[in-house]
Design an enzyme around this catalytic site. Structure first.
Site, mmCIF file in Angstrom:
data_model
loop_
_atom_site.group_PDB
_atom_site.id
_atom_site.type_symbol
_atom_site.label_atom_id
_atom_site.label_comp_id
_atom_site.label_asym_id
_atom_site.label_seq_id
_atom_site.Cartn_x
_atom_site.Cartn_y
_atom_site.Cartn_z
ATOM 1 N N GLY A 161 16.544 -9.692 31.356
ATOM 2 C CA GLY A 161 16.787 -10.892 31.926
ATOM 3 C C GLY A 161 17.938 -11.544 32.177
ATOM 4 N N HIS B 207 23.468 -3.857 39.108
ATOM 5 C CA HIS B 207 22.287 -3.249 39.043
ATOM 6 C C HIS B 207 21.052 -4.260 39.204
ATOM 7 C CE1 HIS B 207 22.527 -5.042 34.856
ATOM 8 N NE2 HIS B 207 21.179 -5.190 35.038
ATOM 9 N N ASP C 293 29.488 -2.564 37.982
ATOM 10 C CA ASP C 293 28.224 -3.223 37.610
ATOM 11 C C ASP C 293 28.382 -4.813 38.077
ATOM 12 O OD1 ASP C 293 25.780 -3.911 37.426
ATOM 13 O OD2 ASP C 293 25.489 -3.452 35.188
#
Length: 470
Positions: free
Chosen positions: A315, A204, A234
């Site tokens: 992050g 992603h 992912d």
């Protein structure tokens, strides 16, 4: 040109070790919480996980319903009959007779997948409770929750419903080390297909074609995303730019200039303590609470994830999860933060490696060790090379990091010539030595060098970290 080449090499090393900087105090606290008061031997949880997984595979899904590690570090296997329970006990594990088989649990997840998707929901197999746990975050309305509850009630007692705080979102945006127009993420593990080197990170973070930089200004390019999956899975590959030189390719940074050497990849067990490193929150630990989890993010549904209690924040996406020197997953998303806690999901490394056709990259200076293939479990025996949890005082000659041990991030420099192997090579230049004398002298020199450097490394490591870890 010289300045540009220096940048490329620095960027490669920056991303190769995960680029996951955090304060030394944070590392000390995380390590203390993960090891203090714990009588388990290094690698014990990995061995317990493997035992449970092998028993489940041997007995089959009709007679079992998963395995996990209990509070005492023992492998527990859920079984559906007394004969299977006896087989589990004979193998040295703990047996728990349950009502629902693995087939029942998988059938429940299939029914949930077929139901209308509701963003902000997830489900995972809770082996210890012998149920599939369905969770909904704060964005799920009362009407949507009621419809999902009807689906669960139609399945039966194998499903449990829970509301959770926060919002299930991919952990994009935040701080260093990987920057792109779509946001900021963390490097995961270095991998290779035998011809090219890549960073394995979250899918992603950016679609194919995304260009990544190690600085926010976009001056120092790391590479481009060339393959990946999201939603569905992912994971993605960022291919390093031409001329990149990898250093510490098999080392994951955990903050304070320290790193953990990764020797292979495997799947975790429910109840296992794991560690996660990310560019926003540094090194954190927690436990695996569920496997084969499905998360309905606002951007789409991702399946086959690992559910944990490890916290994460924006992050941290793509950052590595590991234990005992073995790669387990890369950070996908979750709810909560590292102040109040929460749930975080990880893409299993083994599944990503298989899908992408790559394997973990081995550091070129690590004594010629071959890069472990997908699914390798590494050495978790009781010998000197056994994988040990982060925080264990264990360094190799020259300060190199042993598998799973803490050590300096840049402790495996390119072209090192001070190793015992190099000493043997220098001895070979004296052609007047007989073959037998050459072997004996070389072996003695290697052993002496190994002992001196190992003891020196241990003393330095203890003096630096013993007070902070207590």
């Amino acid at each position: 040109m010289r300045h540009a080449r220096r940048n490329v090499q620095r960027i490669a090393r920056f991303a190769a070790i995960g680029g996951l900087a955090c304060g030394g105090l944070m590392v000390s606290q995380a390590m203390a919480s993960g090891t203090s008061g714990d009588a388990r031997t290094p690698g014990a949880e990995t061995r317990a996980a493997r035992t449970g997984q092998e028993l489940v595979a041997d007995l089959g899904t009709a007679r079992t319903a998963g395995s996990w590690i209990d509070d005492r570090g023992r492998p527990v296997v859920a079984v559906t009959d007394e004969k299977a329970a006896a087989d589990v006990r004979d193998a040295g594990a703990v047996a728990k007779v349950v009502r629902h088989t693995m087939r029942d649990l998988r059938s429940a997840t299939e029914t949930l997948k077929d139901a209308p998707k509701v963003a902000g929901t997830s489900w995972a197999m809770d082996y210890a409770a012998n149920q599939v746990v369905v969770r909904a975050d704060s964005t799920v309305s009362a009407a949507e929750w009621a419809r999902l509850t009807e689906v669960a009630e139609g399945i039966g007692a194998s499903v449990r419903m829970e509301r959770t705080k926060g919002t299930f979102t991919p952990r994009l945006n935040g701080a260093d080390p990987l920057f792109a127009g779509s946001g900021r993420c963390s490097a995961g593990f270095n991998v290779t297909d035998g011809q090219n080197n890549f960073i394995l990170t979250a899918g992603h973070c950016g679609p194919v074609g995304t260009t990544w930089f190690s600085d926010q200004q976009g001056n120092e390019q790391v590479g481009d995303t060339v393959s990946g999956s999201f939603p569905g899975g992912d994971f993605s590959l960022v291919r390093y730019g031409p001329g990149t030189t990898l250093r510490g390719a098999d080392v994951v940074a955990v903050g304070g200039g320290q790193g953990v050497r990764i020797t292979g990849a495997t799947d975790p067990a429910v109840g296992q303590r794991v560690f996660r490193s990310g560019s926003t929150t540094g090194l954190r630990s927690g436990q695996v609470t569920g496997l084969d989890a499905t998360v309905n993010y606002p951007q789409g549904t991702v399946t086959g994830l690992i559910e944990t209690t490890v916290c994460a924040e924006p992050g941290d996406s793509g950052g590595p999860m590991f234990a005992d020197g073995l790669a387990l997953g890369v950070t996908s998303g979750g709810s909560g933060d590292c102040t109040n806690g929460g749930t975080t999901f990880f893409q299993p490394v083994t599944r990503a490696l298989d899908s992408l056709g790559v394997k973990l990259a081995s550091d070129p200076g690590s004594a010629g060790r071959a890069a472990p293939s997908s699914g390798a479990t590494g050495d978790t025996g009781d010998g000197a090379d056994a994988a040990v949890p982060p925080g264990t005082s264990s360094t190799a000659p020259g300060g190199a990091v042993l598998p799973g041990a803490m050590g300096p991030v840049d402790s495996v420099p390119e072209g090192r010539t001070d190793s015992a192997a190099s000493a043997l090579e220098r001895l070979g230049q004296y052609r007047n030595l007989g073959p037998g004398l050459f072997v004996i002298a070389g072996s003695l020199l290697a052993l002496v060098a190994l002992r001196i450097r190992s003891e020196r490394g241990r003393r330095h490591y203890r003096s630096t970290y013993s007070q902070s870890w207590g």
